[in-house]
Design an enzyme around this catalytic site. Structure first.
Site, mmCIF file in Angstrom:
data_model
loop_
_atom_site.group_PDB
_atom_site.id
_atom_site.type_symbol
_atom_site.label_atom_id
_atom_site.label_comp_id
_atom_site.label_asym_id
_atom_site.label_seq_id
_atom_site.Cartn_x
_atom_site.Cartn_y
_atom_site.Cartn_z
ATOM 1 N N ARG A 171 78.613 25.670 60.902
ATOM 2 C CA ARG A 171 77.383 25.125 60.324
ATOM 3 C C ARG A 171 76.522 26.299 59.850
ATOM 4 O O ARG A 171 75.600 26.745 60.535
ATOM 5 C CB ARG A 171 76.638 24.280 61.368
ATOM 6 N N ARG A 173 73.774 28.196 58.158
ATOM 7 C CA ARG A 173 72.421 27.921 57.707
ATOM 8 C C ARG A 173 71.665 29.233 57.537
ATOM 9 O O ARG A 173 71.855 30.182 58.302
ATOM 10 C CB ARG A 173 71.666 27.041 58.721
#
Length: 476
Positions: A171, A173
């Site tokens: 993930r 980010r």
């Protein structure tokens, strides 16, 4: 009513709060709410259920040209809406209304002058397509008096060891972290981006089932595989068996090592035999697509020769009854023997098959993956664990579909914890120069490296405290 603040406590404003990923990390450190806002009523209800602080609202009504009603605070956080920058969106950046929500953040920052800023967004915000928007954000924060790196800092929970809050989820980010420069100090014009120390990083392969951990049972409510889904997987599993037998036969005939299954996208709709059909598919196709089509033509020719036209035709007639996206396979599982040994995600690009090490990013718009060894899907509680939330985090009685959506929109607690720690070390000299900065540094630097237990204890304490706001009814 919001929770009462302890005198001298570090306070935070939680913008675009979701169900409270930032709140989890900061509350576990000992910070207290000054403000929270979340426009989605379901997420806001979950937020208040757990953190005992109202969140339902619209930041544009609390920070606009008429003024700022957000109360003073020490830390401001926010995973501001990513759709304007996401590869899955239109990528209009600040030309979209949602993209302008950064200006509401800026109004709060200029009015309240919080000591520390921690914002989060999709990696694509710092990508080439949004270089202008990225530079605008950095320049405006610097003009407001904040030290912030121009080079992006991208983090993912799968890169952090589990003892430091990592989880088996890719993930990526981008985090924008900034510190208010005291008036008597000089801003570094080119500070280094925040980086995590080496000992925090993951140095082995993840084991999804054990490291998450996943519940061992195959019978977890809400995780059932539908008959159609099982049929899609089983039919492609048959082709995986065919391809493995074909590769083994090639090895026997040539004496070369057995080759892996194709790594390129496999498109059953491109498995056609006549020149006319192939020319029609190639007509007008961009170069990248034409390359994949030709690889599929070659794959089909080899398999048809090995299996025979009758067996190949039988398999194709069945697969062509599936929806278009289920007529495609993306094999990314290297030497795994079976699809059912892997993680299977149903995507617009096809059935994506990966080894059960870590999962792709949870997103709010796609189905949850099938965990092949358990013959079921990822549960809502397991999705919460992927985001670093402990098992006593309550989603009330809401539907699992809402929980999956909220986790797909959420921020990972372990990543926030480590990013705040690394940022405070980078800007230690600035923080120690002011009274509020010293309070923030002391709080963050002394916080546990693994926040899960501290988050669970904070949630328990909030449930036991009699003077907190009554929990909101979680909307169905």
């Amino acid at each position: 009513m919001p929770t009462q603040q302890a005198p001298g406590a570090v306070t935070f404003a939680d913008l675009f709060a979701g169900v409270g990923g930032f709140a989890a990390a900061l509350s576990a450190m000992g910070a207290e709410h000054a403000y929270a806002v979340e426009i989605d009523k379901h997420a806001a209800a979950v937020y208040e259920e757990n953190w005992k602080h109202p969140a339902l609202g619209d930041v544009t009504k609390d920070a606009n040209d008429a003024g700022v009603t957000v109360p003073p605070h020490d830390v401001i956080t926010g995973g501001f809406p990513c759709q304007p920058f996401s590869k899955s969106g239109a990528q209009r950046g600040m030309d979209e209304v949602r993209g302008t929500l950064f200006w509401n953040i800026e109004k709060i920052v200029r009015e309240r002058k919080p000591t520390l800023i921690c914002l989060e967004n999709v990696r694509n915000l710092a990508g080439p397509r949004h270089k202008h928007e990225w530079q605008v954000i950095i320049e405006h924060l610097r003009n407001a008096g904040y030290q912030v790196a121009e080079e992006s800092a991208v983090f993912s929970p799968h890169l952090i060891a589990p003892d430091f809050g990592g989880s088996p989820q890719v993930r990526e980010r981008v985090f924008i972290t900034a510190t208010l420069v005291p008036e008597h100090m000089v801003m570094d014009p080119d500070p280094a981006p925040v980086a995590l120390p080496e000992h925090v990083l993951m140095h082995r392969e993840w084991n999804l089932v054990e490291d998450l951990p996943m519940d061992a049972s195959r019978n977890v409510a809400g995780t059932e595989i539908s008959l159609d889904e099982r049929a899609w997987v089983d039919h492609w599993e048959q082709m995986v068996v065919f391809m493995r037998a074909w590769r083994a036969d090639q090895s026997r005939r040539t004496g070369e090592p057995i080759r892996r299954l194709p790594g390129h996208p496999i498109w059953a709709d491109a498995w056609v035999s006549t020149s006319a059909e192939r020319e029609r598919l190639l007509d007008g196709a961009p170069a990248w697509k034409a390359g994949f089509l030709k690889k599929n033509f070659d794959l089909y020719d080899g398999l048809r020769e090995f299996l025979g036209a009758k067996e190949m035709g039988k398999w194709l007639r069945r697969v062509r009854q599936f929806p278009e996206s289920r007529r495609k396979l993306e094999w990314q599982a290297q030497d795994a023997e079976s699809m059912w040994d892997c993680v299977i995600s149903f995507r617009p690009s096809g059935l994506r098959v990966k080894r059960p090490t870590h999962l792709p990013a949870l997103v709010a718009i796609t189905q949850t993956p099938i965990i092949g060894p358990l013959k079921r899907k990822l549960s809502a509680r397991e999705a919460a664990r992927l985001q670093g939330l402990p098992d006593n985090f309550s989603f009330g009685t809401q539907r699992d579909a809402l929980t999956y959506k909220q986790m797909g929109n959420g921020v990972n607690v372990g990543v926030v914890n480590q990013v705040l720690k690394a940022h405070c070390e980078r800007d230690k000299h600035l923080l120690l120069a002011t009274e509020r900065g010293r309070a923030i540094y002391a709080m963050v630097s002394s916080a546990p490296d693994l926040p899960r237990e501290a988050v669970a204890e904070r949630l328990d304490a909030l449930q036991r405290t009699p003077d907190t706001a009554s929990a909101a009814a979680v909307l169905p």
